[in-house]
Design an enzyme around this catalytic site. Structure first.
Site, short mmCIF file in Angstrom:
data_model
loop_
_atom_site.label_atom_id
_atom_site.label_comp_id
_atom_site.label_asym_id
_atom_site.label_seq_id
_atom_site.Cartn_x
_atom_site.Cartn_y
_atom_site.Cartn_z
CB CYS A 100 1.24 5.85 8.58
SG CYS A 100 1.45 7.42 7.72
CG ASN A 132 7.28 -3.59 3.00
OD1 ASN A 132 7.06 -2.61 3.69
ND2 ASN A 132 7.45 -3.52 1.70
N GLY A 133 10.37 -4.14 2.58
CA GLY A 133 11.46 -3.18 2.75
C GLY A 133 12.64 -3.47 1.85
CG ASP A 134 15.52 -1.34 1.52
OD1 ASP A 134 14.86 -0.34 1.15
OD2 ASP A 134 16.30 -1.33 2.49
N PRO A 153 0.84 -1.20 0.00
CG PRO A 153 0.06 -0.98 2.20
CD PRO A 153 0.82 -1.90 1.30
CG MET A 154 3.58 2.59 -1.63
SD MET A 154 4.86 2.58 -2.92
CE MET A 154 4.09 1.54 -4.16
CD GLN A 176 -2.64 0.26 5.33
OE1 GLN A 176 -2.43 1.36 4.85
NE2 GLN A 176 -1.66 -0.57 5.62
N GLY A 196 7.00 -2.19 -2.53
CA GLY A 196 6.44 -0.84 -2.67
C GLY A 196 7.15 -0.06 -3.75
NE ARG A 197 10.68 2.91 -0.73
CZ ARG A 197 11.62 3.08 0.17
NH1 ARG A 197 12.15 4.26 0.33
NH2 ARG A 197 12.03 2.06 0.91
C1 FMN Z 1 4.80 7.39 -0.92
C2 FMN Z 1 4.54 6.26 0.04
C3 FMN Z 1 3.27 6.08 0.57
C4 FMN Z 1 3.03 5.03 1.49
N1 FMN Z 1 1.76 4.84 1.96
C5 FMN Z 1 1.51 3.77 2.76
C6 FMN Z 1 0.18 3.46 3.16
O1 FMN Z 1 -0.80 4.12 2.77
N2 FMN Z 1 0.00 2.39 3.99
C7 FMN Z 1 1.05 1.61 4.43
O2 FMN Z 1 0.84 0.66 5.18
N3 FMN Z 1 2.31 1.88 4.04
C8 FMN Z 1 2.56 2.91 3.20
N4 FMN Z 1 3.83 3.13 2.75
C9 FMN Z 1 4.91 2.19 3.14
C10 FMN Z 1 5.07 1.05 2.11
O3 FMN Z 1 3.93 0.23 2.09
C11 FMN Z 1 6.30 0.19 2.44
O4 FMN Z 1 6.15 -0.32 3.73
C12 FMN Z 1 7.62 0.99 2.37
O5 FMN Z 1 7.66 1.81 1.21
C13 FMN Z 1 8.84 0.04 2.38
O6 FMN Z 1 8.78 -0.85 1.30
P1 FMN Z 1 9.61 -0.62 -0.07
O7 FMN Z 1 11.07 -0.52 0.30
O8 FMN Z 1 9.29 -1.84 -0.89
O9 FMN Z 1 9.10 0.64 -0.68
C14 FMN Z 1 4.09 4.16 1.86
C15 FMN Z 1 5.36 4.36 1.30
C16 FMN Z 1 5.59 5.38 0.40
C17 FMN Z 1 6.96 5.52 -0.19
#
Ligand code: FMN
Length: 338
Positions: free
Chosen positions: A100, A200-202, A16-17, A70, A224-225
């Site tokens: 968050c 999750n993460g990186d 979720p982002m 969520q 995510g990213r």
């Molecule tokens: C712009 C942005 C918005 C995000 N919004 C949410 C969200 O709405 N809910 C949530 O649980 N995590 C949110 N996250 C966190 C991501 O779900 C994830 O945990 C975090 O980016 C790390 O994973 P990644 O390294 O794969 O990006 C957000 C992250 C980013 C960068």
């Protein structure tokens, strides 16, 4: 992996982002191989008050399913009716945001602030568990800060209160999105609970996802990213294709995403343009030499201007790739916060 009675067919799914993981992006990710989808955070109070923005965020395509929706909130009197509304609207899973790190959210006691007072949060989780008939999951962080790394304590509490599965983004709230995600914390949570854990993460590729699973023992992974402008990150068959077929598939996914944005936001042209500019900018970032293209896409004042600038770059890049040039890169989105 199953989440409650919901089978999740695949090891990786879109994270979720906020402002990004909306219905069009989720569906294109799902079609590329994301095992299921999770909505961006939906503020429970806004949903209960029938705020149009919250209602918009809660829209989904049936083809996304299984779909987790969520919720963001800290008050059972608000979260319970919000969860019931999402359930009635067709959510297969209800997820609670306990991660968050954004200041204006934690000041209201929501998101990662829920990790600070575990006994009080247990009472909230109990009320939600009683009200939610579908599987109930929670997304947590490593802890509040380095002095309060309590993901294990929180995970045990969530399991005891009947939560079906947990996602762990192991950075602390104070780490925000900087530094490498300490995967060891995911492993600690996996060892502490019996319910499924998603790490999750990186994670930037399916190879990373498998490495995270091997190193931590988690049952699945959220990306995510690493999925920004590359929903095909979930497509494990892509690397076996020749360059022309690979580009054909990436082009089809990009066109599909554009078409879904245009259809989904047809009644809100400003938001439609904003979404096109944002996502198309990310699509360019997977390739060398995208700076000029981004400089043209981001300020575009119309859909046509954005699309013309984007597809001109895309076509040039495709030709360079077909001529054997190494054009693809994995962009660094570490500056992006959510
Ligand atoms: C712009 C942005 C918005 C995000 N919004 C949410 C969200 O709405 N809910 C949530 O649980 N995590 C949110 N996250 C966190 C991501 O779900 C994830 O945990 C975090 O980016 C790390 O994973 P990644 O390294 O794969 O990006 C957000 C992250 C980013 C960068």
């Amino acid at each position: 992996m199953d989440i409650g009675a919901i089978p999740v067919a695949g090891i990786a799914r879109l994270a979720p982002m906020a402002g990004i993981s909306n219905a069009p992006f989720r569906l294109v990710a799902r079609e590329c191989g994301s095992a299921m989808t999770t909505s961006e955070e939906i503020d429970a109070m806004s949903l209960v008050r029938e705020n149009p923005v919250a209602r918009e965020i809660a829209r989904f395509y049936p083809e996304e399913r299984p779909l987790a929706m969520q919720l963001l909130g800290c008050d059972a009197a608000v979260l319970v009716p919000a969860a019931e509304a999402l359930q009635a609207a067709g959510a297969d899973i209800i997820d609670l945001n306990m991660g968050c790190p954004v200041n204006k959210i934690i000041r209201q006691g929501k998101g990662s602030a829920l990790m600070r007072d575990v006994p009080a949060t247990a009472i909230l989780i109990r009320a939600l568990r009683r009200a939610i008939a579908v599987p109930f999951t929670v997304k947590i962080r490593g802890g509040w800060d380095d002095q309060h790394l309590n993901a294990v304590e929180v995970a045990r509490m969530l399991q005891d209160e009947g939560v079906d599965a947990i996602t762990v983004h192991p950075r602390t709230r104070s780490q925000q999105f900087t530094g490498r995600a300490p995967w060891q914390i995911i492993r600690d949570v996996v060892e502490a609970v019996d319910i499924p854990v998603t790490g999750n993460g990186d994670v930037r590729s399916m190879a990373d996802a498998r490495r995270m699973m091997a190193e931590t023992g988690c049952q699945s992974v959220m990306i995510g990213r690493g999925a920004l402008g590359r929903p095909w990150v979930f497509d494990e068959t892509l690397d076996a294709l020749d360059t022309a077929s690979r580009w054909e598939r990436m082009t089809a996914a990009t066109r599909r995403h554009v078409a879904l944005i245009e259809e989904h936001y047809a009644e809100n042209p400003r938001y439609l343009l904003n979404q096109l500019r944002k996502h198309l900018g990310w699509y360019t970032m997977n390739f060398r030499g995208s700076k000029a293209a981004r400089a043209a896409v981001h300020p575009a004042r119309s859909r046509d201007e954005a699309l013309d600038a984007f597809w001109a770059f895309w076509e040039r890049t495709r030709e360079r790739a077909l001529a054997g040039e190494p054009v693809e890169i994995v962009p660094d989105h570490s500056a992006l916060e959510g």
